[in-house]
Design a protein around this motif. Structure first.
Motif, PDB file in Angstrom:
ATOM      1  N   TRP A 249       0.837  -1.210   0.000  1.00  0.00           N
ATOM      2  CA  TRP A 249       0.000   0.000   0.000  1.00  0.00           C
ATOM      3  C   TRP A 249       0.866   1.252   0.000  1.00  0.00           C
ATOM      4  O   TRP A 249       0.661   2.172  -0.794  1.00  0.00           O
ATOM      5  N   ALA A 250       1.862   1.293   0.886  1.00  0.00           N
ATOM      6  CA  ALA A 250       2.703   2.479   1.005  1.00  0.00           C
ATOM      7  C   ALA A 250       3.543   2.712  -0.248  1.00  0.00           C
ATOM      8  O   ALA A 250       3.852   3.862  -0.590  1.00  0.00           O
ATOM      9  N   GLU A 251       3.900   1.644  -0.944  1.00  0.00           N
ATOM     10  CA  GLU A 251       4.710   1.775  -2.155  1.00  0.00           C
ATOM     11  C   GLU A 251       3.869   2.045  -3.400  1.00  0.00           C
ATOM     12  O   GLU A 251       4.402   2.138  -4.504  1.00  0.00           O
ATOM     13  N   GLY A 252       2.550   2.170  -3.234  1.00  0.00           N
ATOM     14  CA  GLY A 252       1.689   2.481  -4.369  1.00  0.00           C
ATOM     15  C   GLY A 252       1.336   1.293  -5.231  1.00  0.00           C
ATOM     16  O   GLY A 252       0.925   1.453  -6.377  1.00  0.00           O
ATOM     17  N   GLN A 253       1.467   0.080  -4.680  1.00  0.00           N
ATOM     18  CA  GLN A 253       1.206  -1.113  -5.475  1.00  0.00           C
ATOM     19  C   GLN A 253      -0.223  -1.621  -5.347  1.00  0.00           C
ATOM     20  O   GLN A 253      -0.753  -2.218  -6.290  1.00  0.00           O
ATOM     21  N   SER A 254      -0.840  -1.423  -4.195  1.00  0.00           N
ATOM     22  CA  SER A 254      -2.194  -1.942  -3.995  1.00  0.00           C
ATOM     23  C   SER A 254      -2.867  -1.191  -2.861  1.00  0.00           C
ATOM     24  O   SER A 254      -2.195  -0.570  -2.028  1.00  0.00           O
ATOM     25  N   PRO A 255      -4.213  -1.227  -2.804  1.00  0.00           N
ATOM     26  CA  PRO A 255      -4.929  -0.523  -1.732  1.00  0.00           C
ATOM     27  C   PRO A 255      -4.631  -1.115  -0.360  1.00  0.00           C
ATOM     28  O   PRO A 255      -4.019  -2.188  -0.236  1.00  0.00           O
ATOM     29  N   ALA A 256      -5.088  -0.417   0.655  1.00  0.00           N
ATOM     30  CA  ALA A 256      -4.907  -0.881   2.040  1.00  0.00           C
ATOM     31  C   ALA A 256      -5.951  -1.941   2.349  1.00  0.00           C
ATOM     32  O   ALA A 256      -6.912  -1.724   3.090  1.00  0.00           O
ATOM     33  N   ASP A 257      -5.744  -3.115   1.740  1.00  0.00           N
ATOM     34  CA  ASP A 257      -6.707  -4.201   1.850  1.00  0.00           C
ATOM     35  C   ASP A 257      -5.928  -5.511   1.793  1.00  0.00           C
ATOM     36  O   ASP A 257      -5.175  -5.749   0.845  1.00  0.00           O
ATOM     37  N   ASP A 258      -6.115  -6.364   2.793  1.00  0.00           N
ATOM     38  CA  ASP A 258      -5.353  -7.610   2.847  1.00  0.00           C
ATOM     39  C   ASP A 258      -5.707  -8.578   1.727  1.00  0.00           C
ATOM     40  O   ASP A 258      -5.037  -9.598   1.558  1.00  0.00           O
ATOM     41  N   TRP A 259      -6.736  -8.262   0.955  1.00  0.00           N
ATOM     42  CA  TRP A 259      -7.052  -9.083  -0.214  1.00  0.00           C
ATOM     43  C   TRP A 259      -5.861  -9.156  -1.162  1.00  0.00           C
ATOM     44  O   TRP A 259      -5.656 -10.158  -1.849  1.00  0.00           O
TER      45      TRP A 259
END
Length: 240
Positions: free
Chosen positions: A135-145
């Protein structure tokens, strides 16, 4: 003033002093509790500053000099207070400390781990550390999915919801140039390889040989897809 004091009887003066002292004690309570204590990320920042400073063999004075050279002065005592949690780190401090310690601001903000352990990012809000970093690196949302194993029995509706959120996240969380690059199929294939390798490493650390074998096959498929995309780019370049 002395004449006025002497004008009152001694026992009357003592009574007024005691009453005044009692009044002050009742109205101005003394407490050791912090009015605005650090949250989970603030606690992590202070610990990471100390960990990284010591890992680099820097004294507090040396770190103070390094941030001072960046025109963000924090005296050695201030560094001590940062590490003890009695001095808050604002956004400018954070960047200066990261530059001085030669790491990214994310290294100060996030745990020094990459696994499925929960990391508290806001009071009561947790993500797996792998998800938090992505999430912090801009790769995916803040979602454990985002870190669920590929091929797992996942809810289709939930997956579609996540994919829609990921698309919006990429649109808002990344600069324009990076968004354009991310839209290229080769880049998407490369991201898929990176995710597959991360899941493979995690699986290898477990005790389920079947999960390792399954993730290994998936990773090889992702690599083959990336190879196909690279070859397609090569063909396009030859015909230019």
């Amino acid at each position: 003033m002395r004449r006025l004091i002497k004008a009152y009887p001694r026992n009357f003066r003592e009574t007024r002093v005691i009453a005044h002292a009692s009044f002050r004690c009742d109205c101005v309570p003394v407490t050791d509790e912090k009015k605005n204590p650090l949250g989970p990320v603030g606690e992590r920042v202070r610990g990471n500053v100390q960990r990284l400073r010591e890992a680099r063999g820097m004294t507090k004075k040396q770190l103070s000099d390094a941030v001072g050279a960046l025109h963000r002065p924090i005296p050695p005592l201030g560094i001590s207070r940062v590490e003890s949690g009695s001095r808050r780190v604002d956004a400018d401090d954070l960047v200066a400390l990261a530059l001085a310690l030669k790491v990214t601001p994310l290294t100060l903000l996030l745990p020094d781990t990459w696994n499925d352990e929960p990391a508290e990012l806001a009071p009561g809000f947790f993500l797996k550390t792998r998800t938090a970093w992505r999430w912090a690196e801009g790769q995916s949302p803040a979602d454990d999915w985002a870190t669920e194993p590929e091929g797992a029995d996942l809810d289709d509706e939930r997956e579609q919801e996540y994919l829609k959120e990921r698309e919006l996240y990429a649109l808002l969380a990344q600069p324009i140039g990076r968004r354009r690059a991310a839209q290229q199929s080769a880049n998407r294939a490369a991201d898929a390889v990176g995710r597959a390798v991360g899941l493979l490493v995690t699986a290898a650390e477990g005790e389920d040989p079947a999960a390792v074998e399954r993730q290994l096959r998936i990773t090889k498929n992702r690599l083959a897809q990336l190879q196909n995309e690279v070859e397609q780019i090569e063909l396009e370049l030859e015909h230019q």
